[in-house]
Design an enzyme around this catalytic site. Structure first.
Site, short mmCIF file in Angstrom:
data_model
loop_
_atom_site.label_atom_id
_atom_site.label_comp_id
_atom_site.label_asym_id
_atom_site.label_seq_id
_atom_site.Cartn_x
_atom_site.Cartn_y
_atom_site.Cartn_z
N ARG A 173 0.79 -1.24 0.00
CA ARG A 173 0.00 0.00 0.00
C ARG A 173 0.82 1.28 0.00
NH1 ARG A 173 -2.06 -3.55 3.33
NH2 ARG A 173 -4.11 -4.42 2.91
N HIS A 190 1.28 -13.99 9.26
CA HIS A 190 0.66 -14.20 7.94
C HIS A 190 1.34 -15.32 7.16
CE1 HIS A 190 -1.18 -9.88 8.06
NE2 HIS A 190 -1.85 -10.75 8.78
N CYS A 215 -5.42 -31.37 2.43
CA CYS A 215 -4.92 -32.23 3.52
C CYS A 215 -3.96 -31.50 4.46
CB CYS A 215 -4.28 -33.50 2.96
SG CYS A 215 -2.65 -33.22 2.18
N CYS A 258 -1.16 -31.36 -5.01
CA CYS A 258 -0.55 -32.03 -3.86
C CYS A 258 -0.21 -33.46 -4.25
CB CYS A 258 -1.54 -32.01 -2.69
SG CYS A 258 -0.98 -32.96 -1.26
N ASN A 263 6.89 4.69 10.44
CA ASN A 263 6.27 4.47 9.12
C ASN A 263 6.25 5.77 8.33
OD1 ASN A 263 4.98 2.26 7.62
ND2 ASN A 263 3.24 3.64 7.49
#
Ligand code: NAD
Length: 260
Positions: free
Chosen positions: A47, A134, A145, A167, A233
């Site tokens: 972002r 995350h 599975c 998988c 930030n």
């Protein structure tokens, strides 16, 4: 708890001075990192001004679980883009390294990262102190599975011509072991992060727009339990008014300077 009043610091260099004092005083620090700590390592954020979604809002679809499961073409595109991700060549930068030094000093309670790039571990932070809230791009998981395996082995299958490798155990859909939109966080990871936020005396949020929940809620949880809050930030966040210091100095300079 610090004597500095929330919201009193205007940011910039002043914020850095307050942040340095708070860090020196603190006995138990929780760090919450977001994509902004890895932009200096060549991995774009989502972002920020040069973010993946800022430039290409379509990319958000790939990160949405329902779209990924429903759309074979989207999965093929996702595997191609995983092959070419700049994150495979990325190396930890000065901020990751400074946080590894904080961990080595014994002050780090827990490092909660929203990042999936593994750069905190690569910088030398003890993996037992890290919660990858995350998930990680270094593994794949089967959506049927739950089997996990190394990403590199699956990328080899893509390079060998499997456009959407299934998988090998059950034939289910494979995805990077990261949390997509619409996918639940791992309950134990969230519990551990929440407990850490409620136990620390300083929470340092670095390089996150603090727009993704529940990760962002660690800031008000820590504040509620009396911790000092420092936000590093480039852009404003919803939680700036609750912070004791807001630092707008670029992360690669700010974090090493705070430790010095
Ligand atoms: P975000 O993209 O929402 O916000 C990043 C913030 O960092 C922005 O506000 C930006 O202005 C700031 N920033 C970027 N570079 C900076 C610098 N050098 N100095 C100061 N500020 C800087 O990131 P988020 O809050 O972490 O949320 C994005 C989600 O995407 C996360 O859940 C994460 O899992 C995922 N993601 C991870 C990576 C990675 O692993 N490196 C990269 C992109 C996205």
């Amino acid at each position: 708890m610090s004597s500095v009043e929330p919201g009193r610091d205007p940011g910039g260099v002043t914020g850095l001075g307050v942040a340095r004092s708070l860090l020196a005083e603190a006995g138990s620090v929780v760090v919450l990192t977001g994509a902004g700590i890895s932009t200096d390592s060549g991995i774009p954020d989502f972002r920020g001004p040069n973010g993946v979604w800022t430039k290409n809002p379509e990319a958000e679809k790939v990160a949405t679980l329902a779209s990924y499961l429903a759309d074979t073409d989207l999965r093929r595109r996702a595997w191609r883009s995983r092959l070419n991700s700049p994150a495979w060549a990325a190396r930890p930068n000065a901020a990751h390294i400074a946080l590894a030094a904080l961990a080595a000093s014994g002050k780090l309670h827990t490092l909660v990262t929203q990042n999936i790039d593994g750069l905190h571990q690569a910088a030398g932070t003890d993996p037992s102190l890290i919660v990858e809230i995350h998930g990680t791009m270094h593994q794949v998981m089967c959506m049927t599975c739950d089997h996990r395996s190394p990403m590199e082995a699956t990328l080899d299958r893509v390079r060998a011509g499997e456009e959407d490798p299934p998988c090998r155990r059950c034939g289910g859909i494979l995805k990077s072991a990261t949390i997509s939109f619409g996918q639940d966080l791992v309950a134990g990871d969230l519990r551990r992060a929440t407990r850490a936020a409620s136990e620390c005396d300083l929470l340092l949020a670095i390089g996150s727009s603090l727009a993704v929940f529940p990760a962002a809620s660690l800031v008000p949880i820590a504040h509620h339990h009396g911790a000092a809050i420092v936000i590093v930030n480039a852009e404003e966040t919803e939680f700036d008014p609750m912070a004791h210091a807001v630092v707008r100095v670029p992360i690669g300079e700010a974090i090493p300077a705070m430790m010095s």
